[in-house]
Write an enzyme that holds these catalytic residues in place. Structure first.
Site, PDB file in Angstrom:
ATOM      1  N   TYR A 154      40.948  43.993  43.173  1.00  0.00           N
ATOM      2  CA  TYR A 154      40.765  42.625  42.700  1.00  0.00           C
ATOM      3  C   TYR A 154      41.255  42.535  41.264  1.00  0.00           C
ATOM      4  O   TYR A 154      40.926  43.387  40.435  1.00  0.00           O
ATOM      5  CB  TYR A 154      39.277  42.236  42.755  1.00  0.00           C
ATOM      6  CG  TYR A 154      38.978  40.864  42.200  1.00  0.00           C
ATOM      7  CD1 TYR A 154      39.385  39.721  42.881  1.00  0.00           C
ATOM      8  CD2 TYR A 154      38.290  40.704  40.996  1.00  0.00           C
ATOM      9  CE1 TYR A 154      39.116  38.448  42.370  1.00  0.00           C
ATOM     10  CE2 TYR A 154      38.006  39.438  40.490  1.00  0.00           C
ATOM     11  CZ  TYR A 154      38.423  38.317  41.177  1.00  0.00           C
ATOM     12  OH  TYR A 154      38.148  37.068  40.678  1.00  0.00           O
ATOM     13  N   ASP A 249      44.971  47.789  35.567  1.00  0.00           N
ATOM     14  CA  ASP A 249      43.918  46.799  35.369  1.00  0.00           C
ATOM     15  C   ASP A 249      42.634  47.556  35.049  1.00  0.00           C
ATOM     16  O   ASP A 249      41.970  48.099  35.935  1.00  0.00           O
ATOM     17  CB  ASP A 249      43.764  45.936  36.622  1.00  0.00           C
ATOM     18  CG  ASP A 249      42.664  44.884  36.455  1.00  0.00           C
ATOM     19  OD1 ASP A 249      41.938  44.944  35.453  1.00  0.00           O
ATOM     20  OD2 ASP A 249      42.545  44.024  37.345  1.00  0.00           O
ATOM     21  N   LYS A 277      35.637  42.085  30.096  1.00  0.00           N
ATOM     22  CA  LYS A 277      34.252  42.530  30.244  1.00  0.00           C
ATOM     23  C   LYS A 277      33.703  43.207  28.977  1.00  0.00           C
ATOM     24  O   LYS A 277      33.320  42.502  28.055  1.00  0.00           O
ATOM     25  CB  LYS A 277      34.127  43.389  31.497  1.00  0.00           C
ATOM     26  CG  LYS A 277      34.474  42.528  32.736  1.00  0.00           C
ATOM     27  CD  LYS A 277      34.126  43.114  34.080  1.00  0.00           C
ATOM     28  CE  LYS A 277      34.292  42.022  35.149  1.00  0.00           C
ATOM     29  NZ  LYS A 277      35.204  42.340  36.214  1.00  0.00           N
TER      30      LYS A 277
HETATM   31  C1  PLP Z   1      36.298  41.266  36.674  1.00  0.00           C
HETATM   32  C2  PLP Z   1      37.671  41.728  36.936  1.00  0.00           C
HETATM   33  C3  PLP Z   1      38.790  40.886  36.763  1.00  0.00           C
HETATM   34  C4  PLP Z   1      38.647  39.421  36.437  1.00  0.00           C
HETATM   35  O1  PLP Z   1      38.051  39.206  35.218  1.00  0.00           O
HETATM   36  P1  PLP Z   1      37.403  37.736  34.919  1.00  0.00           P
HETATM   37  O2  PLP Z   1      36.975  37.835  33.500  1.00  0.00           O
HETATM   38  O3  PLP Z   1      36.291  37.573  35.906  1.00  0.00           O
HETATM   39  O4  PLP Z   1      38.490  36.747  35.136  1.00  0.00           O
HETATM   40  C5  PLP Z   1      40.044  41.417  36.917  1.00  0.00           C
HETATM   41  N1  PLP Z   1      40.207  42.710  37.251  1.00  0.00           N
HETATM   42  C6  PLP Z   1      39.171  43.538  37.436  1.00  0.00           C
HETATM   43  C7  PLP Z   1      39.423  44.971  37.768  1.00  0.00           C
HETATM   44  C8  PLP Z   1      37.871  43.071  37.301  1.00  0.00           C
HETATM   45  O5  PLP Z   1      36.843  43.908  37.526  1.00  0.00           O
END
Ligand code: PLP
Length: 452
Positions: A154, A249, A277
Site C-alpha cells: 500500500y 516507500d 508517520k
Molecule cells: C500509511 C502509509 C502510506 C500513506 O500515508 P498517508 O499519510 O496515510 O497518506 C503510504 N505508504 C505506506 C507504506 C504507509 O504505511
C-alpha cells in the site's frame, strides 16, 4: 480448538454507539478513513476522549492499552510532553506562514543526516503525497511512463497506486477503486511480491519502458511480510541495469526501525525514498527525497511540478524534530554516526528490547495454547497471523483464519487491549509501553485464547 460462543458479540459503549449514529449521518460511513469503521471485524468503532502514554480512553470511560499508535506515528506513545510542549510553544509564534521557516531546514538536514541515500528532501503533508510525487519525479527523470508495484503493498490512495494485479502475469494493472481510469491503471504493472522470476521476466520484456519500481521496504499494510534473502538486492540491481529508479516507500518503517529505516538495516541505497508517520510527531506530514540529481528536477529548479500550501509548516516540523530527538538523542540531530561506529543505546535500542520481550512471551503463549500461528516481528512492529503456513506474500496473508482473528480481536477489546480492527494490519509498540504493560497484554491474550 473448538469454536464456542464464549466471546461476546461485538459491542461498544452507549455513548460511542450514539455518536457513531450521528457520524454516519454526516460523514460517509461515519469515518474519515475506511479501516476505522471496524468493517473487517464486523462491528462499530469506539470514539476516543483522550490518550496518554500507551493508553487510550473512550468517551464511555473505558481504557485500553493501544497497539496502533495512530497507525504508526505515535512512537513515543500518546501526548508525549516533549511534543505537546513544543507544539504549544511554536504555535504562539504562528501556525503556518507559507514562507520558509528555520524548522524546515533543520528537518531536511536531519533526514539527510540520518538516511545516507537521501541527499535532498522535500516535505509534504501525507504519505500519499510523498509516493505520488516520487512517482511523478521518477517519470519526469526517466522520461518513461510505466511503474511497477507489488500486490499487497500500500502506498496511499493516489490514482497510479490504487491498482491491483490483472489476471495474467504480464498484463497491465486493474483499477483497485472505482474512479481510477483504466488508462491510468494500465501504466502501473503489478507483480507478486518475493517472486524474482516474475520480476526478471517483466524487465526482460518491458524494462526499457519502466520508470520506477515502488516497494514498501518491508511490506506492512497487508500483514507484515519480509523480503526473502537477496530479493531487495535484486530490486536494486535490476533497476540499475535497466535505467529505472528504485523508490523505497518507508512511510511506515522510516524512523521507526532505526535512524535510517529498512535501508539502514539492509544496507541498501534506493534512488528515492518516501517518509511520513513518525517524522510528523502525530501531525500531518510526508516527505520524499533521494539522489540530488533526481530531486533537482523538482520545481522551481526543474520541470517536475510539486507544491503544498502547508508543506513544511512549523508545527509539524517542530513536532517531528522533537520526536526524532527523543528517539535518537540530541547529539545525532543533523549528523550521521560514522559508518560502523557503535551508537549508544537510544530509543531504537529500547523499542527493539520491548519488541523482543513481547515476541518471546507471545511465542511461548501460542505454543502452550496450541494455536497455529506465524508471528512476524521487527523492532517495535509485529503481526500475528492465525495460519499454519509461512507468510511471504499477500496471497498467504489472505489464507489466515479470519473468524478466529475476529473472536480474538473482540475478546481482547473487551478486556482493554486495542489491536488493529483488521487482520491485515501491523501492530506497533511505543516507548511508552513498559514490560509490565506487555505482560498484562499477554495475560489477556491467554485468557481470550482459552475461550475461543
Ligand atoms: C500509511 C502509509 C502510506 C500513506 O500515508 P498517508 O499519510 O496515510 O497518506 C503510504 N505508504 C505506506 C507504506 C504507509 O504505511
Amino acid at each position: 480448538m473448538q469454536p464456542t460462543d464464549a466471546i461476546a458479540a461485538p459491542r461498544c459503549g452507549a455513548l460511542s454507539k450514539k455518536l457513531f449514529a450521528v457520524a454516519k449521518e454526516f460523514i460517509p460511513g461515519g469515518v474519515n478513513s475506511p479501516v476505522r469503521a471496524f468493517r473487517n471485524v464486523g462491528g462499530e468503532p469506539f470514539f476516543v476522549r483522550r490518550a496518554a502514554g500507551c493508553r487510550i480512553e473512550d468517551i464511555d470511560g473505558k481504557t485500553y492499552i493501544d497497539y496502533i499508535g495512530s497507525w504508526g506515528p505515535n512512537i513515543l506513545g500518546h501526548a508525549p510532553v516533549a511534543i505537546t510542549n513544543i507544539i504549544h510553544e511554536v504555535a504562539k509564534s504562528g501556525i503556518s506562514f507559507g514562507i520558509p521557516n528555520p524548522f524546515e531546514v533543520e528537518m531536511a538536514r536531519t533526514i539527510c543526516g540520518w538516511v545516507p541515500s537521501v541527499e535532498k528532501v522535500r516535505m509534504c503533508n501525507s504519505g500519499t503525497e510523498a509516493t505520488m510525487s516520487a512517482i511523478r519525479l521518477a517519470r519526469g527523470f526517466t522520461r518513461r511512463d510505466l511503474i511497477v508495484k507489488f500486490d499487497g503493498c500500500y502506498h496511499g490512495h493516489s490514482d497510479s497506486l490504487l491498482v491491483a494485479a490483472g489476471s495474467g502475469a504480464l498484463t497491465h494493472g486493474e483499477p483497485d477503486s472505482a474512479g481510477v481510469p483504466r488508462a491510468f491503471a494500465e501504466k502501473t504493472l503489478v507483480l507478486p511480491y518475493n517472486d524474482p522470476a516474475a520480476l526478471e521476466h517483466l524487465f526482460a520484456t518491458r524494462g526499457e519502458q519502466i520508470a520506477a519500481i515502488i516497494v514498501e521496504s518491508y511490506p506492512a499494510n497487508a500483514g507484515l511480510v519480509f523480503p526473502q534473502p537477496g530479493y531487495l538486492d535484486l530490486l536494486v540491481s535490476i533497476t540499475r541495469n535497466y535505467g529505472a529508479l528504485l523508490i523505497f516507500d518507508e512511510v511506515m518503517t522510516g524512523f521507526r526501525l532505526g535512524m535510517a529505516g529498512v535501508q539502514g538495516i539492509e544496507n541498501l541505497t534506493p534512488d528515492l525514498s518516501c517518509f511520513g508517520k513518525v517524522i510528523g510527531g502525530g501531525l500531518p506530514v510526508g516527505a520524499f527525497g533521494g539522489r540530488a540529481d533526481v530531486m533537482d528536477l523538482l520545481a522551481p529548479l526543474g520541470p517536475v511540478y510539486q507544491a503544498g500550501t502547508l508543506s513544511g509548516n512549523p508545527l509539524a516540523m517542530a513536532a517531528g524534530l522533537a520526536q526524532l530527538k527523543e528517539l535518537a538523542g540530541t547529539a545525532y540531530l543533523q549528523t550521521r554516526p560514522a559508518a560502523g561506529a557503535d551508537t549508544p543505546p537510544n530509543g531504537y535500542t529500547r523499542l527493539d528490547q520491548l519488541g523482543a520481550h513481547f515476541e518471546s512471551g507471545l511465542r511461548a503463549l501460542l505454543t502452550e495454547k496450541g494455536v497455529p500461528h506465524r508471528l512476524n516481528r521487527v523492532g517495535s512492529m509485529f503481526c500475528l497471523f492465525f495460519a499454519d503456513r509461512d507468510i511471504i506474500n499477500v496471497s498467504d496473508v489472505m489464507k489466515q483464519d479470519l473468524e478466529f482473528f475476529k473472536k480474538f480481536f473482540w475478546g481482547c477489546l473487551d478486556k482493554g487491549i486495542y489491536l488493529a480492527p483488521s487482520p491485515y494490519e501491523t501492530g506497533f509498540i511505543s516507548l511508552a509501553h513498559s514490560e509490565a504493560d506487555l505482560d498484562d497484554t499477554l495475560t489477556v491474550f491467554g485468557e481470550v485464547l482459552t475461550k475461543i
